[in-house]
Design a protein around this motif. Structure first.
Motif, PDB file in Angstrom:
ATOM      1  N   CYS A  27      36.004  67.550  55.298  1.00 25.41           N
ATOM      2  CA  CYS A  27      36.863  68.209  54.271  1.00 25.41           C
ATOM      3  C   CYS A  27      37.137  69.583  54.852  1.00 25.41           C
ATOM      4  O   CYS A  27      37.143  70.702  54.199  1.00 25.41           O
ATOM      5  N   SER A  28      37.408  69.745  55.947  1.00 29.79           N
ATOM      6  CA  SER A  28      37.692  70.994  56.636  1.00 29.79           C
ATOM      7  C   SER A  28      38.739  71.691  56.468  1.00 29.79           C
ATOM      8  O   SER A  28      39.125  72.936  56.402  1.00 29.79           O
ATOM      9  N   GLY A  29      39.861  71.034  55.739  1.00 30.88           N
ATOM     10  CA  GLY A  29      41.020  71.528  55.193  1.00 30.88           C
ATOM     11  C   GLY A  29      41.983  72.086  56.241  1.00 30.88           C
ATOM     12  O   GLY A  29      42.183  71.985  57.603  1.00 30.88           O
ATOM     13  N   LYS A  30      42.966  72.983  55.748  1.00 31.78           N
ATOM     14  CA  LYS A  30      44.116  73.375  56.918  1.00 31.78           C
ATOM     15  C   LYS A  30      43.666  74.561  57.620  1.00 31.78           C
ATOM     16  O   LYS A  30      42.493  75.078  57.435  1.00 31.78           O
ATOM     17  N   CYS A  31      44.281  74.867  58.635  1.00 29.81           N
ATOM     18  CA  CYS A  31      43.847  75.763  59.450  1.00 29.81           C
ATOM     19  C   CYS A  31      43.490  77.047  58.931  1.00 29.81           C
ATOM     20  O   CYS A  31      44.449  77.230  58.060  1.00 29.81           O
ATOM     21  N   PRO A  32      42.302  77.842  59.064  1.00 29.98           N
ATOM     22  CA  PRO A  32      42.029  78.866  58.364  1.00 29.98           C
ATOM     23  C   PRO A  32      42.630  80.113  59.108  1.00 29.98           C
ATOM     24  O   PRO A  32      42.193  81.353  58.233  1.00 29.98           O
ATOM     25  N   VAL A  33      43.162  80.250  60.183  1.00 26.64           N
ATOM     26  CA  VAL A  33      43.499  81.489  60.935  1.00 26.64           C
ATOM     27  C   VAL A  33      45.063  81.698  61.014  1.00 26.64           C
ATOM     28  O   VAL A  33      45.389  82.794  61.579  1.00 26.64           O
ATOM     29  N   TYR A  34      45.884  80.965  60.350  1.00 31.64           N
ATOM     30  CA  TYR A  34      47.257  80.906  60.313  1.00 31.64           C
ATOM     31  C   TYR A  34      47.811  80.618  58.803  1.00 31.64           C
ATOM     32  O   TYR A  34      47.264  79.663  58.141  1.00 31.64           O
ATOM     33  N   ASN A  35      48.927  81.134  58.526  1.00 25.92           N
ATOM     34  CA  ASN A  35      49.360  81.197  57.274  1.00 25.92           C
ATOM     35  C   ASN A  35      51.050  80.816  57.358  1.00 25.92           C
ATOM     36  O   ASN A  35      51.415  81.304  58.329  1.00 25.92           O
ATOM     37  N   LYS A  36      51.401  79.961  56.666  1.00 30.81           N
ATOM     38  CA  LYS A  36      53.158  79.771  56.588  1.00 30.81           C
ATOM     39  C   LYS A  36      53.613  81.254  56.418  1.00 30.81           C
ATOM     40  O   LYS A  36      53.279  82.100  55.605  1.00 30.81           O
ATOM     41  N   GLY A  37      54.576  81.504  57.324  1.00 30.70           N
ATOM     42  CA  GLY A  37      55.142  83.055  57.399  1.00 30.70           C
ATOM     43  C   GLY A  37      54.688  83.694  58.046  1.00 30.70           C
ATOM     44  O   GLY A  37      55.435  84.898  58.104  1.00 30.70           O
ATOM     45  N   ASP A  38      53.581  83.644  58.759  1.00 32.59           N
ATOM     46  CA  ASP A  38      53.121  84.754  59.511  1.00 32.59           C
ATOM     47  C   ASP A  38      54.035  84.954  60.719  1.00 32.59           C
ATOM     48  O   ASP A  38      54.471  84.079  61.179  1.00 32.59           O
ATOM     49  N   GLU A  39      54.307  86.083  61.065  1.00 32.47           N
ATOM     50  CA  GLU A  39      55.067  86.561  62.098  1.00 32.47           C
ATOM     51  C   GLU A  39      54.337  87.562  63.277  1.00 32.47           C
ATOM     52  O   GLU A  39      53.601  88.168  62.783  1.00 32.47           O
ATOM     53  N   PHE A  40      54.708  87.206  64.458  1.00 32.80           N
ATOM     54  CA  PHE A  40      54.147  88.017  65.584  1.00 32.80           C
ATOM     55  C   PHE A  40      55.101  88.428  66.667  1.00 32.80           C
ATOM     56  O   PHE A  40      55.921  87.861  66.533  1.00 32.80           O
ATOM     57  N   MET A  41      54.981  89.532  67.191  1.00 30.69           N
ATOM     58  CA  MET A  41      55.758  90.207  67.990  1.00 30.69           C
ATOM     59  C   MET A  41      55.110  90.287  69.209  1.00 30.69           C
ATOM     60  O   MET A  41      54.163  91.059  69.433  1.00 30.69           O
TER      61      MET A  41
END
Length: 130
Positions: A27-41
């Motif tokens: 039951c690990s679930g979705k990735c815990p370190v990224y979220n939909k909509g995160d942006e990086f430059m």
């Protein structure tokens, strides 16, 4: 001409049937370190060289806690994600084509991390500026 690379998390997927069948924690679930909509430059110039720091402190937008998002001020990119996308980031920072002949815009790439039970889908864009 200078180049920077913008990364956007388009989606986080979950395949619970694979987690149930193969994972120690079914039951690990979705990735815990990224979220939909995160942006990086990412920049690579006389002031910053984000590539060689594995994306640490490249987060520019999130709906989550910045300290818990990979790429935030306290966490570099996840190693599985970095392994999958770093070559495109590097090419873009050098002014190269990211995916000529495959994507409509050769300066854009849609790809995902290597986690088969909970992949994160990334959009990678080379941005040219002076």
């Amino acid at each position: 001409m200078k180049h920077k690379v913008k990364i956007t998390v388009l989606d986080t997927k979950l395949y619970p049937e694979y987690q149930q069948q193969y994972c120690v924690n079914p039951c690990s679930g979705k990735c815990p370190v990224y979220n939909k909509g995160d942006e990086f430059m990412f920049y690579r110039d006389d002031v910053r060289d984000d590539f060689w720091h594995c994306g640490l402190d490249t987060l520019v937008k999130t709906d989550g806690n910045p300290d818990e998002v990979a790429g935030g001020p306290k966490k570099p990119f996840c190693s599985e994600a970095w392994d999958a996308i770093s070559r495109y980031i590097y090419a873009g920072l050098q002014g190269g084509s990211i995916m000529k002949g495959w994507m409509r815009d050769e300066n854009t790439m849609i790809t995902c991390c290597n986690d088969g039970t909970r992949p994160v889908i990334f959009k990678i864009e080379r941005i040219d500026y002076e």
